[in-house]
Design a protein around this motif. Structure first.
Motif, PDB file in Angstrom:
ATOM      1  N   ARG A   1      25.628  -2.158  11.798  1.00 12.02           N
ATOM      2  CA  ARG A   1      24.782  -2.168  12.998  1.00 12.02           C
ATOM      3  C   ARG A   1      23.410  -2.784  12.729  1.00 12.02           C
ATOM      4  O   ARG A   1      22.755  -2.491  11.740  1.00 12.02           O
TER       5      ARG A   1
ATOM      6  N   ASN B   1      21.173  -3.599  18.751  1.00  9.26           N
ATOM      7  CA  ASN B   1      22.212  -3.336  19.756  1.00  9.26           C
ATOM      8  C   ASN B   1      23.523  -4.087  19.455  1.00  9.26           C
ATOM      9  O   ASN B   1      24.356  -4.265  20.333  1.00  9.26           O
ATOM     10  N   THR B   2      23.707  -4.492  18.200  1.00 11.39           N
ATOM     11  CA  THR B   2      24.894  -5.260  17.797  1.00 11.39           C
ATOM     12  C   THR B   2      25.544  -4.621  16.578  1.00 11.39           C
ATOM     13  O   THR B   2      24.853  -4.128  15.684  1.00 11.39           O
ATOM     14  N   THR B   3      26.864  -4.660  16.548  1.00 10.50           N
ATOM     15  CA  THR B   3      27.605  -4.212  15.374  1.00 10.50           C
ATOM     16  C   THR B   3      28.889  -5.019  15.293  1.00 10.50           C
ATOM     17  O   THR B   3      29.229  -5.751  16.221  1.00 10.50           O
ATOM     18  N   TRP B   4      29.605  -4.885  14.182  1.00 11.62           N
ATOM     19  CA  TRP B   4      30.860  -5.630  14.029  1.00 11.62           C
ATOM     20  C   TRP B   4      31.791  -4.908  13.070  1.00 11.62           C
ATOM     21  O   TRP B   4      31.374  -4.029  12.313  1.00 11.62           O
TER      22      TRP B   4
ATOM     23  N   THR C   1      32.611  -8.636  17.063  1.00 11.61           N
ATOM     24  CA  THR C   1      31.203  -8.295  17.202  1.00 11.61           C
ATOM     25  C   THR C   1      31.005  -7.699  18.590  1.00 11.61           C
ATOM     26  O   THR C   1      31.469  -8.252  19.583  1.00 11.61           O
TER      27      THR C   1
ATOM     28  N   VAL D   1      28.202  -6.194  21.356  1.00 10.01           N
ATOM     29  CA  VAL D   1      26.802  -6.112  21.786  1.00 10.01           C
ATOM     30  C   VAL D   1      26.750  -5.156  22.971  1.00 10.01           C
ATOM     31  O   VAL D   1      27.463  -5.337  23.956  1.00 10.01           O
TER      32      VAL D   1
ATOM     33  N   LEU E   1      24.516   1.345  22.251  1.00 16.79           N
ATOM     34  CA  LEU E   1      25.486   1.253  21.159  1.00 16.79           C
ATOM     35  C   LEU E   1      25.854   2.616  20.565  1.00 16.79           C
ATOM     36  O   LEU E   1      27.009   2.842  20.220  1.00 16.79           O
TER      37      LEU E   1
END
Length: 135
Positions: free
Chosen positions: A82, A85-88, A118, A120, A124
């Motif tokens: 993370r 506001n993004t993770t994968w 990914t 967004v 999150l």
């Protein structure tokens, strides 16, 4: 599928390498097997890329990680990767070709290269709690 409690938009970007020994149509099928409502395309003859908007895109992953008891692995990957506001996370491409969601922790666990997803989302934390709650 449990009702998603958020109001913010969820965007998914899906990427997978297209090796010279692979048919791009099979990679596209692998992606659509595990990500609903997306339209993958071959880019530069070397990558398959897809985008999707909305929680329904995660439907297959949501159900399969529960039946395979892999929520803990997914939660760990989502939290570890993370940034704001993004993770994968990664999926095994060969398993996805068979319609099976297999979360992997390292690219080397998928010999032909992984599918990278990914996510967004402005909310999150809530998304992670919904997708992969603490067991």
């Amino acid at each position: 599928m449990r009702k998603f409690p958020l109001t913010s938009q969820i965007e998914l970007k899906v990427e997978a390498p297209a090796n010279p020994s692979e048919y791009s149509e099979k990679i596209i099928a692998a992606i659509t097997n595990v990500i609903d409502k997306c339209s993958p395309q071959l880019i530069y003859n070397s990558r398959i890329v897809a985008r999707s908007i909305g929680i329904d895109s995660l439907n297959t992953i949501y159900h399969q990680i529960r039946s395979r008891s892999s929520m803990g692995v997914l939660r760990r990957m989502l939290t570890y990767n993370r940034i704001t506001n993004t993770t994968w996370f990664f999926l095994n491409k060969q398993a996805a070709a068979a319609g099976i969601v297999v979360i992997i922790e390292d690219e080397s666990e998928s010999p032909l290269g992984p599918i990278k997803i990914t996510i967004v989302c402005d909310e999150l934390d809530m998304l992670i709690d919904w997708l992969a709650p603490i067991e």
